[in-house]
Design an enzyme around this catalytic site. Sequence first.
Site, PDB file in Angstrom:
ATOM      1  CD  GLU A 192     -12.209  24.019  22.933  1.00  0.00           C
ATOM      2  OE1 GLU A 192     -13.150  24.843  22.912  1.00  0.00           O
ATOM      3  OE2 GLU A 192     -10.902  24.194  23.516  1.00  0.00           O
ATOM      4  CD  GLU A 206      -5.467  23.439  22.820  1.00  0.00           C
ATOM      5  OE1 GLU A 206      -5.990  24.086  23.823  1.00  0.00           O
ATOM      6  OE2 GLU A 206      -5.844  23.163  21.776  1.00  0.00           O
TER       7      GLU A 206
END
Length: 559
Positions: free
Chosen positions: A332, A435
Amino acid sequence: MSPNMKAAIALLLTLFGSHLLVHGSADAADGLRYDYSASTECKSHSEPALYQGGILTESTRKTEVKNVRTENGASSPGFVLSNLTADTIYSFSCWVQIKGRDSALIKARLNTASGTTCIGTTLARSHCWSFLKGGFVLDSPSLSSLLYFKASDQNDTTILVKSASLQPFSQEQWNQHREDSIQKRRKRFITVHVSDAQGNRVRGANVSAQQLSKDFPFGSAIASTILGNKPYQDWFAERFNAAVFENELKWYATEPQPGKLNYTLADGMLEFVRAHQISVRGHNIFWEDPKYTPSWVRNLTGNALKAAVNSRIRSLLRRYKGDFVHWDVSNEMLHFNFYEERLGPNATLEFFQTAKQADPLTTLFMNDFNVVETCEDDNASVDNYVVRLRQLMQGDEGMLQGIGLEGHFGKPNIPLMRAVLDKLATLKLPVWLTEIDISRNLGLQNQAAYLEEVLREGFSHPSMHGIMLWTALDKSGTCYQMCLTDTNFQNLPTGDEVDKLLKEWQSIDIKGQTNVRGSYSFSAFLGEHEVSVSSGNATKRVTFSLDGSQETKHINVQL
Ligand SMILES: *[C@@H]1O[C@H](CO)[C@@H](O)[C@H](O)[C@H]1NC(C)=O
Ligand SMILES: *[C@@H]1O[C@H](CO)[C@@H](O)[C@H](O)[C@H]1NC(C)=O
Ligand SMILES: *[C@@H]1O[C@H](CO)[C@@H](O)[C@H](O)[C@H]1NC(C)=O
Ligand SMILES: *[C@@H]1O[C@H](CO)[C@@H](O)[C@H](O)[C@H]1NC(C)=O
Ligand SMILES: *[C@@H]1O[C@H](CO)[C@@H](O)[C@H](O)[C@H]1NC(C)=O
Ligand SMILES: *[C@@H]1O[C@H](CO)[C@@H](O)[C@H](O)[C@H]1NC(C)=O
Ligand SMILES: *[C@@H]1O[C@H](CO)[C@@H](O)[C@H](O)[C@H]1NC(C)=O
Ligand SMILES: *[C@@H]1O[C@H](CO)[C@@H](O)[C@H](O)[C@H]1NC(C)=O
């Protein structure tokens, strides 16, 4: 529609008259192919419009910047679109240049009676042309819509647009693109030739084929709740050939206090996946979000932080060398920058270098959210990601080897998703959805329906190398956003959807007979297969691996 929008449309009409109005209905010829091409380079010349502009007419494509006022007062070229239909899949693209500033994130936005949404973005520059690709699907028809552009930072920016194209596709056409791509990338034709010992062709022999394993990695996250839980283990192992640990490898989990390393849970989970020939992604070495950085690490600076970071990479990768097929190195980083803020702008590159030295055969990934899910998140625009990815691809023969897209979806924008994948495909690296889930706020039925769309789009995209769901069942009997089962491992609608697709994407019980030429042809998903050929009381079995290629695979069987 806001009064400003009405004013903008009125202005467009007075500027250009009715030739700007374009018909929105999808009457494209059946079988119209999707154009997967894309660019992530800023080019000195714009390229021709895809689909020759689609439903944007020749006269509108010649339209250059006209100072149409958008909501915030900035100027933008715009297209007034008449009679857009619901459920039609609109693919939009154009080339963009700006004036008066070096670079800016430019968004294409669509305004209809039900609001304004982002339909695509590009990182535009002055003096060269950047490609914008996106799209939209409307819930309800729109008599009059305005497609316009604006700089994401709201600053007044002069925007030039060329070679714009809006191409409608019916759901059938879109499904056909997926089928065509699946046949090309995920399947292959096989011809079984059957002869006897004298070389005679054996006609009418019975041929049957079974898929023994799948090439395409498809799996989900698991949590430590799977340890000792036979029903969970069985449910998982029956379905998936890939896994990722939801939290158990994260730094806060393996080293809750400085120097107190504890890999008990990760080791147990690794035993489970090994016992079932499931390959597993390593997630993650570092997470740039300070919220998920161990609290003791948050307090470190300078050399102390550097030492902690190096010891983290080395101990983790040394311990598990060869065990994890991927590592998410810097999680991220489009949204957070804990490490670079403290260790300098090269920190990420150094993480990748250290990881590669520690486990040269694993594939190193970036992993982030909102790149493929939406174009509303300015931190995670596809071009922003491409810039960061390119930085890590340069130098020492490229540290970065894979592009991770988390895929935490709300209601998906499928043509935007495909367009973003098209742009990422220009980097020629494996792309993984890492994900996937659908927001719990949308309810079980919508979760299942949207999941199907996302999975079909992902599986069929040429650049996709693997798909992971994010459905680990936690101690409380819940999942992050979306479960596939209840706590008794009975499928929810999402689980049924996954099972349906897993079945659709494998080749079981293929049966037929050899023709007059003694051969039988069929198409099967990539992976290991067993073919059984029988004629009279003679039977032969052959197993073989079907790997990706455009060539037909020929198998010779002698009875
Ligand atoms: C849009 O549809 C309406 C109603 O069917 C029709 O009257 C109008 O002419 C159409 N507009 C254009 C530009 O095709
Ligand atoms: C945007 O405009 C504001 C105020 O006009 C200015 O302070 C800022 O620097 C501008 N940003 C960019 C990226 O040009
Ligand atoms: C390591 O983790 C396991 C599982 O959470 C726990 O049971 C065990 O007590 C921990 N060991 C130490 C030394 O803290
Ligand atoms: C981090 O630093 C703060 C303030 O100096 C201190 O109160 C806290 O106990 C420290 N936390 C850890 C885990 O060392
Ligand atoms: C996104 O970027 C802005 C600055 O452009 C920043 O303030 C914000 O914290 C970033 N992170 C997230 C999670 O959006
Ligand atoms: C980052 O790495 C580049 C290339 O190796 C080097 O030229 C530069 O000086 C480094 N920057 C810092 C702040 O260390
Ligand atoms: C093929 O299978 C069918 C059905 O089991 C059987 O009737 C037939 O005899 C078989 N053909 C040959 C050539 O063995
Ligand atoms: C089956 O096999 C036996 C010996 O292996 C052979 O004698 C017989 O002719 C075969 N029957 C047929 C129908 O081919």
